[in-house]
Scaffold this active site. Structure first.
Site, PDB file in Angstrom:
ATOM      1  N   SER B 220       0.823  -1.214   0.000  1.00  0.00           N
ATOM      2  CA  SER B 220       0.000   0.000   0.000  1.00  0.00           C
ATOM      3  C   SER B 220       0.850   1.255   0.000  1.00  0.00           C
ATOM      4  O   SER B 220       1.924   1.292   0.601  1.00  0.00           O
ATOM      5  CB  SER B 220      -0.877   0.026   1.254  1.00  0.00           C
ATOM      6  OG  SER B 220      -1.793  -1.021   1.233  1.00  0.00           O
ATOM      7  N   LYS B 244      -9.062  -3.351  11.966  1.00  0.00           N
ATOM      8  CA  LYS B 244      -9.476  -2.012  11.537  1.00  0.00           C
ATOM      9  C   LYS B 244     -10.482  -2.112  10.382  1.00  0.00           C
ATOM     10  O   LYS B 244     -11.467  -1.372  10.330  1.00  0.00           O
ATOM     11  CB  LYS B 244      -8.244  -1.208  11.103  1.00  0.00           C
ATOM     12  CG  LYS B 244      -8.554   0.259  10.914  1.00  0.00           C
ATOM     13  CD  LYS B 244      -7.289   1.066  10.638  1.00  0.00           C
ATOM     14  CE  LYS B 244      -7.630   2.517  10.363  1.00  0.00           C
ATOM     15  NZ  LYS B 244      -6.460   3.308   9.968  1.00  0.00           N
ATOM     16  N   ASP B 245     -10.233  -3.041   9.469  1.00  0.00           N
ATOM     17  CA  ASP B 245     -11.186  -3.235   8.369  1.00  0.00           C
ATOM     18  C   ASP B 245     -12.530  -3.746   8.890  1.00  0.00           C
ATOM     19  O   ASP B 245     -13.585  -3.357   8.383  1.00  0.00           O
ATOM     20  CB  ASP B 245     -10.627  -4.214   7.325  1.00  0.00           C
ATOM     21  CG  ASP B 245      -9.639  -3.531   6.377  1.00  0.00           C
ATOM     22  OD1 ASP B 245      -9.620  -2.287   6.345  1.00  0.00           O
ATOM     23  OD2 ASP B 245      -8.898  -4.240   5.671  1.00  0.00           O
ATOM     24  N   GLU B 288     -29.428   6.555 -13.113  1.00  0.00           N
ATOM     25  CA  GLU B 288     -29.141   6.402 -11.692  1.00  0.00           C
ATOM     26  C   GLU B 288     -28.180   7.499 -11.239  1.00  0.00           C
ATOM     27  O   GLU B 288     -27.390   8.005 -12.024  1.00  0.00           O
ATOM     28  CB  GLU B 288     -28.477   5.036 -11.464  1.00  0.00           C
ATOM     29  CG  GLU B 288     -29.424   3.871 -11.643  1.00  0.00           C
ATOM     30  CD  GLU B 288     -30.214   3.591 -10.380  1.00  0.00           C
ATOM     31  OE1 GLU B 288     -31.260   4.246 -10.202  1.00  0.00           O
ATOM     32  OE2 GLU B 288     -29.808   2.741  -9.592  1.00  0.00           O
TER      33      GLU B 288
HETATM   34  C1  HEM Z   1     -20.745  -5.714  -9.920  1.00  0.00           C
HETATM   35  C2  HEM Z   1     -21.758  -6.150  -9.312  1.00  0.00           C
HETATM   36  C3  HEM Z   1     -23.208  -5.792  -9.656  1.00  0.00           C
HETATM   37  C4  HEM Z   1     -23.794  -4.560  -9.813  1.00  0.00           C
HETATM   38  C5  HEM Z   1     -23.111  -3.193  -9.707  1.00  0.00           C
HETATM   39  C6  HEM Z   1     -25.210  -4.785 -10.068  1.00  0.00           C
HETATM   40  C7  HEM Z   1     -26.168  -3.781 -10.269  1.00  0.00           C
HETATM   41  C8  HEM Z   1     -27.531  -3.985 -10.431  1.00  0.00           C
HETATM   42  C9  HEM Z   1     -28.540  -2.957 -10.450  1.00  0.00           C
HETATM   43  C10 HEM Z   1     -28.282  -1.451 -10.321  1.00  0.00           C
HETATM   44  C11 HEM Z   1     -29.765  -3.568 -10.609  1.00  0.00           C
HETATM   45  C12 HEM Z   1     -31.152  -2.892 -10.662  1.00  0.00           C
HETATM   46  C13 HEM Z   1     -31.835  -3.004  -9.316  1.00  0.00           C
HETATM   47  C14 HEM Z   1     -33.263  -2.541  -9.377  1.00  0.00           C
HETATM   48  O1  HEM Z   1     -33.500  -1.368  -9.666  1.00  0.00           O
HETATM   49  O2  HEM Z   1     -34.134  -3.377  -9.142  1.00  0.00           O
HETATM   50  C15 HEM Z   1     -29.531  -4.975 -10.714  1.00  0.00           C
HETATM   51  C16 HEM Z   1     -30.532  -5.934 -10.906  1.00  0.00           C
HETATM   52  C17 HEM Z   1     -30.306  -7.291 -11.015  1.00  0.00           C
HETATM   53  N1  HEM Z   1     -29.085  -7.947 -10.876  1.00  0.00           N
HETATM   54 FE1  HEM Z   1     -27.307  -7.075 -10.480  1.00  0.00          FE
HETATM   55  N2  HEM Z   1     -25.453  -6.138 -10.089  1.00  0.00           N
HETATM   56  C18 HEM Z   1     -24.258  -6.790  -9.855  1.00  0.00           C
HETATM   57  C19 HEM Z   1     -24.084  -8.160  -9.794  1.00  0.00           C
HETATM   58  C20 HEM Z   1     -25.050  -9.119 -10.129  1.00  0.00           C
HETATM   59  C21 HEM Z   1     -24.822 -10.535 -10.256  1.00  0.00           C
HETATM   60  C22 HEM Z   1     -23.483 -11.219 -10.023  1.00  0.00           C
HETATM   61  C23 HEM Z   1     -26.022 -11.109 -10.612  1.00  0.00           C
HETATM   62  C24 HEM Z   1     -26.382 -12.565 -10.899  1.00  0.00           C
HETATM   63  C25 HEM Z   1     -25.657 -13.559 -10.731  1.00  0.00           C
HETATM   64  C26 HEM Z   1     -27.001 -10.076 -10.691  1.00  0.00           C
HETATM   65  C27 HEM Z   1     -28.355 -10.277 -10.993  1.00  0.00           C
HETATM   66  C28 HEM Z   1     -29.311  -9.285 -11.058  1.00  0.00           C
HETATM   67  C29 HEM Z   1     -30.724  -9.510 -11.314  1.00  0.00           C
HETATM   68  C30 HEM Z   1     -31.410 -10.867 -11.557  1.00  0.00           C
HETATM   69  C31 HEM Z   1     -31.353  -8.261 -11.296  1.00  0.00           C
HETATM   70  C32 HEM Z   1     -32.855  -7.938 -11.558  1.00  0.00           C
HETATM   71  C33 HEM Z   1     -33.671  -8.012 -10.327  1.00  0.00           C
HETATM   72  C34 HEM Z   1     -33.870  -6.660  -9.698  1.00  0.00           C
HETATM   73  O3  HEM Z   1     -34.099  -5.685 -10.419  1.00  0.00           O
HETATM   74  O4  HEM Z   1     -33.829  -6.580  -8.467  1.00  0.00           O
HETATM   75  N3  HEM Z   1     -26.374  -8.876 -10.411  1.00  0.00           N
HETATM   76  N4  HEM Z   1     -28.157  -5.216 -10.595  1.00  0.00           N
END
Ligand code: HEM
Lengths: 263, 413
Positions: B220, B244-245, B288
């Site tokens: 770091s 600390k973390d 967003e």
């Molecule tokens: C880097 C990590 C991730 C970010 C930044 C992210 C971000 C988001 C965001 C902003 C939404 C919309 C939420 C809403 O308005 O309802 C969403 C929905 C969703 N994400 Fe992710 N996500 C990530 C990882 C994942 C992973 C690993 C999966 C599946 C294995 C996943 C599955 C889903 C599903 C199924 C939805 C739709 C359901 C919902 O709208 O609640 N996401 N995600």
């Protein structure tokens, strides 16, 4: 053609040309009300929700559906299983196709049966076009999520329902099939005033039968429809917070202890 | 067997360690075998917190995906099904939804921390560049995720953002159709976005591993920005920084879960609780909150210049606003890392931070005066800071006296 159109719309949006539509916000700011479900310790008043349901069933359900709620969900606001059965049976839902695969009866109407507890709330119109045709071209939206889908939430819904002044401002231009509303964006709403004193009969005589009371009760009911998890969420949240404060305080103490000699 | 392996009393552990030295790997990464500068401030908590949130996002995402249906007629109601009928569905969804916002809060702070303390400078340039790539993929992932619930903002946000591709000269329109899998944002778009939204977080995970690997090579940086000169400057990661973390995780969880339990839609748009309707454009389309600064940059370009459309300029500027960060190790030419010793740089840095927040505010406003002109000025400062002010000031300013060593500075306090 379609691409070009969509691209043009999108481009206009990016450049903000279309955002002139935002000018339609000459609506009043709804007043903030003191809801039982506000705040960290928020909860639902079941008696109020049941009154609100009564208003919904007697008035709003004539035009609005509640797609995400089944009759059996009403048990969560204090109706018994039998009461729910009786409520459901007041409504007809589509039953087809029958054994012969028929969806329609001899008159060309959909086959129906009385609703059962597992059915979703009945939708007053068979489709959007019929809904619009019956309402001067405006579509009555499904109300299951309405309090989450509007800025201002419950405060907005209650204000909207009561926001029909006796005299509308002189400079307001309201088309024939619309009504003046103080809180609706643009002020011209397709829904006429629906709540008047004494239109719904409450069993509990201590509760005033005023438009104001109806509006507050039905809005509380719609809040429950939009967030049935709210009570569970907030009460669990309080426990989790207390736990986290203690845990974090412990982590802090351990950190101080571990770091005491570093200098 | 030349490298050192750990010795345990437990024969099973020894058996494993001899064949796969995983315990020494752990110990040398986050254990007592990893020497860490002893003067790290709480600004150094944000990296581990971001990693923590990544794990939460993947875990909650996988659970959501078990119940979610990526189809235009079912996506919205499948999310409501999760909220209402699935056991703890509301909790999983709100954790995921708010986790996205938390992720960006943490990563933005983490990045500003790096800029301020010169953490990107030699020998950590590659570590920094990997970080910028992670940020870029995070932005894409979050955008794709926001489309999945298929509400009005999902649909129209997707329409606005994807049609940016049509600004690409010559092939733009074809490219957009290819991306959509049709002539508008439609069911094929939703399907591929779901597929990619599931894939990209694992790419991020892979990049995070590289990021941490690069970190551990040179260890770091620290608030003084000077190199570690010997054991007197360091303490073992465990127990000092593990505890600390952990304390940081506790504070963060209080913040994060407050929103999850008491204000779960605080960061969201009410319009996204209206099912997508291709025939009805919402009056005010906003992305967003974490994209708003970039959105303001996109909209700051309104005049075609030399046949280059304003739209193309905006798109290029927006992408550059992120990618340019990768050049910071060379844009910042100071021989001193930490801005604690660079009074002039410090002023411009804080102006830059304030300006980024202001850009975010502008991104949420309608495109009318005075916001249009303010957006242009603010965008100009964003790029001027990176391309002119920082390179110039960092090479010409007078720097304060830098302490000789970490231990000397720490014991003086
Ligand atoms: C880097 C990590 C991730 C970010 C930044 C992210 C971000 C988001 C965001 C902003 C939404 C919309 C939420 C809403 O308005 O309802 C969403 C929905 C969703 N994400 Fe992710 N996500 C990530 C990882 C994942 C992973 C690993 C999966 C599946 C294995 C996943 C599955 C889903 C599903 C199924 C939805 C739709 C359901 C919902 O709208 O609640 N996401 N995600």
């Amino acid at each position: 053609m379609k691409t070009i159109r969509t691209t043009a719309i999108a481009a206009a949006l990016i450049l903000g040309v279309a955002s002139g539509a935002q000018a339609a916000t000459d609506a009043k700011e709804p007043e903030t009300r003191d809801w039982t479900f506000n705040g960290v310790f928020g909860y639902y008043d079941e008696a109020q929700l049941r009154r609100g349901f009564q208003v919904f069933k007697d008035i709003c359900n004539a035009c609005h559906g509640l797609d995400y709620i089944a009759y059996r969900n009403l048990q969560a606001i204090g109706y018994t299983e039998d009461e729910v059965k009786a409520i459901a049976a007041e409504f007809e839902v589509r039953s087809g196709p029958d054994e012969d695969g028929e969806e329609l009866n001899e008159d060309g109407d959909f086959l129906t049966r009385p609703a059962l507890p597992f059915d979703k709330f009945n939708n007053p119109y068979p489709n959007e076009n019929a809904a619009k045709a019956a309402n001067g071209g405006s579509l009555p939206p499904d109300l299951s999520l309405i309090n989450k889908a509007r800025i201002g939430g419950a405060n907005y819904t209650a204000a909207l329902l009561l926001g029909y002044p006796e005299e509308m401002p002189e400079d307001a231009h309201i088309p024939d099939d619309k009504h003046y509303n103080d809180y609706f964006p643009g002020n011209a709403i397709g829904m006429p005033q629906m709540l008047f004193d004494e239109v719904v009969e409450y069993e509990d005589e201590t509760i005033p039968m005023t438009a104001e009371q109806y509006a507050v009760d039905v809005t509380a009911f719609l809040q429950w429809a939009a967030e049935p998890e709210l009570e569970e969420r907030k009460s669990l949240g309080v426990v989790v917070m207390v736990f986290l404060f203690v845990l974090t305080w412990l982590f802090y103490k351990v950190k101080q202890q571990v770091w005491r000699d570093v200098h | 067997m030349s490298h050192p392996t750990k010795q345990f009393k437990n024969p099973v552990l020894n058996w494993i360690e001899y064949r796969l030295p995983i315990f020494s790997l752990i110990d040398n990464s986050v254990g007592s075998g990893y020497p860490t500068p002893k003067n790290l401030s709480y600004w150094w908590n944000f990296g581990s917190l971001a990693g923590f949130v990544l794990v939460i996002m993947i875990a909650t995402g996988i659970l959501l995906a078990m119940q979610y249906t990526p189809h235009e007629t079912m996506a919205f109601s499948s999310v409501e099904h999760i909220m209402r009928d699935v056991n703890w569905g509301w909790l999983i969804r709100y954790l995921h939804m708010n986790g996205g916002s938390m992720f960006f809060i943490l990563v933005y702070i983490h990045v500003f921390r790096g800029v301020y303390y010169g953490s990107h400078k030699k020998p950590r340039e590659l570590l920094w560049i990997i970080g910028v790539i992670i940020l870029f993929i995070m932005i894409i992932t979050a955008f794709l995720g926001y489309v999945l619930p298929w509400g009005q903002m999902s649909y129209w946000g997707a329409t606005v953002i994807t049609s940016m591709l049509s600004a690409v000269p010559v092939v733009g329109d074809d490219l957009t159709i290819w991306l959509w899998g049709g002539f508008t944002v439609d069911n094929p778009t939703l399907n591929r976005f779901f597929s990619l939204h599931y894939l990209l977080p694992f790419t991020i995970l892979g990049l995070v591993i590289l990021h941490v690997w690069a970190l551990h090579e040179h260890k770091s940086n620290n608030p003084l920005g000077i190199d570690v000169q010997g054991p007197q400057d360091t303490i073992p990661f465990h127990p000092y920084y593990t505890v600390k973390d952990l304390f940081g995780v506790g504070v963060f969880l209080i913040f994060y879960l407050y929103f999850v339990f008491f204000a779960p839609n605080f960061f969201g748009e009410p319009d996204n609780y209206i099912p997508a309707n291709p025939l009805l454009t919402p009056p005010h389309i906003v992305p967003e909150w974490y994209f708003l600064p970039f959105y303001a940059i996109l909209r700051a370009f309104t005049v075609d210049i030399w046949g280059i459309t304003a739209k193309l300029q905006g798109v290029v500027a927006m992408v550059m606003a992120v990618l340019l960060l990768a050049a910071l190790p060379w844009l910042d030419g100071s021989r001193v890392r930490s801005m604690s010793f660079r009074p002039r740089s410090r002023i411009f840095f804080w102006t830059f931070v304030a300006n980024c927040i202001f850009l975010g505010y502008l991104g949420g406003q309608v495109a009318e005066e005075p916001y249009v002109i303010l957006g242009k000025i603010s965008t100009a400062y964003y790029f001027a800071y990176l391309l002119i002010i920082l390179p110039f000031v960092s090479r010409t300013e007078d720097v304060d006296e830098v302490p000789e060593s970490i231990s000397a500075a720490v014991s003086k306090q």
